[in-house]
Enzyme design. Structure first.
Site, PDB file in Angstrom:
ATOM      1  N   SER A  39      35.375  97.166  86.567  1.00  0.00           N
ATOM      2  CA  SER A  39      36.259  96.807  85.376  1.00  0.00           C
ATOM      3  C   SER A  39      37.276  97.783  85.155  1.00  0.00           C
ATOM      4  O   SER A  39      37.952  98.416  86.180  1.00  0.00           O
ATOM      5  CB  SER A  39      35.494  96.304  84.279  1.00  0.00           C
ATOM      6  OG  SER A  39      36.504  95.654  83.458  1.00  0.00           O
ATOM      7  N   GLY A  80      37.628  95.985  98.752  1.00  0.00           N
ATOM      8  CA  GLY A  80      38.667  96.919  98.105  1.00  0.00           C
ATOM      9  C   GLY A  80      38.362  98.424  98.323  1.00  0.00           C
ATOM     10  O   GLY A  80      38.889  98.986  97.347  1.00  0.00           O
ATOM     11  N   LYS A  89      39.884  91.760  83.820  1.00  0.00           N
ATOM     12  CA  LYS A  89      38.552  92.816  83.779  1.00  0.00           C
ATOM     13  C   LYS A  89      37.624  92.336  82.668  1.00  0.00           C
ATOM     14  O   LYS A  89      36.453  92.775  82.649  1.00  0.00           O
ATOM     15  CB  LYS A  89      39.353  94.156  83.366  1.00  0.00           C
ATOM     16  CG  LYS A  89      40.223  94.701  84.628  1.00  0.00           C
ATOM     17  CD  LYS A  89      39.323  94.834  85.716  1.00  0.00           C
ATOM     18  CE  LYS A  89      40.294  95.499  87.106  1.00  0.00           C
ATOM     19  NZ  LYS A  89      39.552  95.371  88.364  1.00  0.00           N
ATOM     20  N   TYR A 133      46.343  91.768  82.922  1.00  0.00           N
ATOM     21  CA  TYR A 133      45.338  92.328  83.700  1.00  0.00           C
ATOM     22  C   TYR A 133      43.996  92.479  82.646  1.00  0.00           C
ATOM     23  O   TYR A 133      42.840  92.242  83.356  1.00  0.00           O
ATOM     24  CB  TYR A 133      45.800  93.909  83.695  1.00  0.00           C
ATOM     25  CG  TYR A 133      44.803  95.060  84.277  1.00  0.00           C
ATOM     26  CD1 TYR A 133      44.552  94.726  85.878  1.00  0.00           C
ATOM     27  CD2 TYR A 133      44.428  95.954  83.832  1.00  0.00           C
ATOM     28  CE1 TYR A 133      43.714  95.462  86.447  1.00  0.00           C
ATOM     29  CE2 TYR A 133      43.718  97.040  84.381  1.00  0.00           C
ATOM     30  CZ  TYR A 133      43.241  96.820  85.767  1.00  0.00           C
ATOM     31  OH  TYR A 133      42.685  97.621  86.367  1.00  0.00           O
ATOM     32  N   SER A 166      39.902 100.461 100.914  1.00  0.00           N
ATOM     33  CA  SER A 166      40.815 100.840 101.833  1.00  0.00           C
ATOM     34  C   SER A 166      41.841 101.788 101.022  1.00  0.00           C
ATOM     35  O   SER A 166      42.836 102.524 101.932  1.00  0.00           O
ATOM     36  CB  SER A 166      41.559  99.763 102.464  1.00  0.00           C
ATOM     37  OG  SER A 166      42.414  99.110 101.603  1.00  0.00           O
TER      38      SER A 166
END
Length: 334
Positions: free
Chosen positions: A182, A36, A200, A196, A38
């Site tokens: 997290s 992740g 986490k 969400y 990018s």
């Protein structure tokens, strides 16, 4: 009260003398994988890691265009710097891999590609940074949103970790370091983030379990709790974020992804298990420690009752915001 204070001070002193913090992880000369990486925090993290004289960094993300931008957008003050390990452009240290991390077969194949491309096949550090959120009211959101969020935010990190851990175990007894990004929402439940927060919280549970289970293999861990951060994902969140969620989160204020990335690198180097950017999040980490290392060493014991009191106050304030927004919505319906 006096007895309690004296007991707390005594316990704090004993803990300070006995407790041993995990050793800081040396980034120099290491091969790092960022899942992740990018955009947002992950992208800034790549650039901050390049400043640490790492050997190479493998960046995984689904979008190939965004991955290419990681190389193209590398700041000149970072990517044109000469280092003892790599004279010339640091861009040559960045390797990009397009992969849908919700697909465990693709993750397995991608990690295999990374290993085959790097001499010795070593992965010294894994940073799981992928994630997204679609805020909204629990009663209005489809089950598919819950599943999609858990698939990317939790299982994406799980799949990568599952592939990398055996490599670290075989790493000549040197172990490795794994980071789970997290969120503050992984420490406290926030109204509007019912899709969400569970994902986490799950990362915290995984890290807490593996920290102990993999200790014999010299694999260490860090868990990061970023607050609202000004990323493309955050801008997307604001499109569906309930009014009370905005108020509870600080009125829509967001921190820079660069500052969060700097705190992550600093935390890794310091050997921090808990990595939080701002004071409120640090206090939340003290309030919800689980069976994990201390945040402030002996100060954790002294701060615990204060944090609990502040937590109750914050809970009541959150409840008041929810009720206020609920009444407002009902009035608009009339």
């Amino acid at each position: 009260m006096i007895i309690y204070i004296l007991f707390s001070l005594l316990a704090a002193v004993i803990v300070h003398l006995v407790y041993k913090k995990q050793t800081g992880f040396k980034l120099k000369g290491k091969h790092i994988v960022v899942v992740g990486g990018s955009s947002g925090i992950g992208k800034e993290l790549v650039y901050e890691l390049l400043k640490e004289n790492i050997a190479s960094i493998s960046v995984i993300s689904r979008s190939l265009d965004k991955l290419r931008s990681v190389v193209d957008d590398c700041p000149s003050e970072v990517c044109t710097k000469s280092t003892p390990l790599n004279v010339g452009s640091l861009k040559s240290k960045i390797e990009i891999y397009s992969c849908d991390i919700t697909n465990k077969i693709k993750v397995k194949e991608t990690i295999a590609q990374i290993v085959s491309k790097n001499q010795g096949g070593k992965i010294d550090c894994l940073i799981n940074c992928a994630g997204f959120a679609i805020p909204g009211y629990f009663i209005e959101q489809d089950e598919e949103i819950f599943e999609k969020t858990m698939q990317l935010d939790y299982f994406g990190s799980l799949y990568a970790t599952k592939e990398v851990v055996p490599l670290m175990i075989e790493n000549g007894g040197q172990g490795g370091h794994i980071v789970f990004v997290s969120s503050t929402c992984g420490l406290v439940g926030v109204p509007g983030y019912s899709t969400y927060c569970p994902s986490k919280f799950a990362l915290r549970g995984l890290a807490e379990t593996l920290r102990s289970e993999l200790k014999p293999y010299k694999i260490t861990f860090s868990v990061v709790y970023p607050p609202d951060t000004d990323t493309p994902g955050y801008q997307q969140e604001n499109l569906t974020k309930p009014e009370e969620t905005v108020a509870i989160s600080g009125g829509g204020k967001a921190v820079s992804p660069l500052e969060v990335a700097k705190s992550i690198v600093s935390g890794i180097k310091n050997g921090d298990y808990h990595i939080a950017y701002d004071v409120p999040t640090k206090l939340c980490a003290v309030l919800s420690p689980g069976l994990t290392p201390f945040y402030f060493s002996f100060f954790d014991i002294l701060l615990a009752p204060i944090c609990r009191l502040v937590g109750i106050i914050a809970m009541n304030q959150n409840d008041a915001e929810v009720l206020k927004s609920w009444k407002k919505r009902n009035q608009l319906k009339k």
